[in-house]
Enzyme design. Structure first.
Site, short mmCIF file in Angstrom:
data_model
loop_
_atom_site.label_atom_id
_atom_site.label_comp_id
_atom_site.label_asym_id
_atom_site.label_seq_id
_atom_site.Cartn_x
_atom_site.Cartn_y
_atom_site.Cartn_z
CB CYS A 180 3.50 11.04 -11.48
SG CYS A 180 4.52 11.86 -12.71
N GLY B 200 6.20 -3.08 -1.45
CA GLY B 200 7.24 -2.13 -1.11
C GLY B 200 6.86 -1.27 0.07
CE LYS C 105 8.57 2.22 -17.63
NZ LYS C 105 7.91 2.33 -18.95
#
Length: 458
Positions: free
Chosen positions: A268, A261, A157
């Site tokens: 990715c 969001g 991440k």
């Protein structure tokens, strides 16, 4: 162990530094002379917390070095990692030109048995093709050298890559060679020595390749699903945070990646979902869910502009209502703790606002330089439009004399702002929150009008 890492991008550089940090000798290769020169001097091509210190220390100790040619290092190592980019091609498929070029280099220069590890994100069947390319190069040279193919996809991440590498959820290893899997298990043993059987997953080459795409597609699906529920919450007067907690408490669902969001971005999810959809089409299969995920995400990136346009009494792209308006924008990177703005919702909003004649003051702890590069080189905006965008040095400077504040990335320094100060700086106490991170009741008490994804308008 002695390792060659071909590629010094996000995956290659993080992996090289982390492998070196646990005692391996790592040779990191990149074709860009400027990048190699910068890395040798401790200058990072990307921002990732902790990476610079790790690279500098291991370079100083001699466990990590940087090279321009793979030919200089391949005969020194036991394992060669392919960690080059696989960008989205014009047809949506992954562009594998760089992967295949590295395969040819390996076949052209190897002089001893090797384990060849594909760490780049690649479609199913790429490992078999890499094997054929290396074998063809060996045949051309008249060499008979053994090598093993392994697929070892990354699950790092951005913003947490160093800790992810050192303490991974799982390590996926795919190969038809048990000896190669044994060596790779030993390489990763320091990261999982307490419970290696649970965290190292061994499977076939093709299964490992597909696992990476399937994981990213599932996460993208969860994000798109909760964003679709957020749209319904706004329409019916429900609170997406309550809904998210309600479904996330179900052990079969869980709460991860169920935060509303302004749409997902980064290097990715967008390209991997599209590449997986392309693989479905290559096999004459209908990727209906993946298409819906992409469509939902594209619509979600319109959320902020749509709310802004309607608030000011117009419709989307109605320049008569937004022309001359000035907006403060907090957050440009697609997520916190990275400078990566690829496919970020901020790019969509900036282009929309500048196209209708608005001006923007933007602040991001790390994303300004990359945003400027993208807009200057990859957007359709002209010089006049770009002239209406200003990058500033602080969050409060961005808010000065703005008609509204827009939050798109949940950087830590945005979590608890000085609302009284903002109220004085803004022309109007108006906030559009693309991350739904504030309390509507608190903002109402502070005198702010508040729009957030999945919440009734306060």
């Amino acid at each position: 162990m002695k390792i060659a890492m071909i590629g010094s991008g996000y995956v290659g550089l993080v992996s090289a530094a982390c492998f070196a940090n646990i005692g391996n000798r790592v040779y990191c290769v990149d074709r860009d002379p400027k990048r190699i020169d910068n890395l040798e001097n401790g200058q990072m091509p990307i921002y990732e917390p902790g990476l610079e210190a790790l690279v500098r220390e291991n370079t100083r100790q001699g466990t990590l070095s940087f090279h321009l040619a793979s030919a200089d290092v391949i005969d020194k190592v036991e394992i060669v990692f392919i960690a080059v980019g696989t960008p989205m091609g014009k047809d949506g498929a992954a562009d594998l030109a760089a992967v295949y070029a590295v395969a040819r280099e390996i076949g052209s220069h190897m002089s001893r048995p090797l384990i060849v590890v594909n760490k780049s994100t690649v479609p199913v069947g790429t490992g078999d093709q890499v094997r054929k390319i290396i074998a063809a190069e060996l045949d051309r040279r008249g060499e008979s050298l053994s090598f093993s193919m392994v697929s070892n996809p990354e699950f790092l991440k951005e913003g947490k890559a160093i800790s992810d590498f050192g303490s991974p959820d799982r390590i996926v290893l795919g190969s038809d060679d048990p000896d190669a899997l044994e060596v790779m298990g030993e390489l990763y043993r320091p990261m999982v020595y307490r419970n290696p059987k649970e965290r190292i997953l061994r499977m076939s080459l093709r299964s490992a390749e597909l696992t990476k795409y399937a994981a990213n597609a599932m996460l993208a699906t969860r994000i798109s699903f909760i964003n679709e529920m957020a749209q319904l919450c706004e329409a019916v007067g429900a609170d997406i945070n309550d809904v998210r907690e309600g479904i996330g408490s179900d052990s079969r669902i869980g709460s991860s990646f169920l935060y509303p969001g302004a749409g997902y971005g980064g290097s990715c999810f967008p390209k991997d979902v599209e590449a997986l959809r392309h693989t479905f089409e290559q096999h004459n299969l209908n990727a209906g869910i993946l298409k819906a995920v992409e469509e939902r995400n594209a619509r979600q990136k319109q959320w902020a502009f749509g709310k802004i346009a309607r608030h000011f009494g117009g419709v989307e792209r109605d320049s008569t209502k937004l022309e001359g308006r000035h907006f403060a924008l907090w957050g440009l990177s697609f997520k916190p703790d990275t400078d990566d703005v690829r496919e970020a919702p901020s790019l969509v909003l900036i282009e929309q606002l500048l196209e209708v004649g608005a001006t923007v003051s933007a602040y991001c702890p790390k994303g300004c330089e990359q945003t400027n590069f993208y807009l200057q080189n990859k957007s359709t905006l002209n010089a006049t439009q770009l002239g209406r965008l200003r990058y500033v040095e602080s969050a409060y400077q961005a808010a000065e004399a703005a008609d509204a504040l827009i939050l798109l990335t949940e950087w830590r320094e945005f979590l608890s702002p000085d609302w009284q100060r903002l109220k004085k700086l803004l022309k109007c106490p108006l906030l559009f929150d693309g991350r739904t991170q504030f309390s509507p009741r608190h903002l109402a008490r502070m005198g702010f009008q508040y729009y957030a994804v999945g919440l009734p308008t306060a």
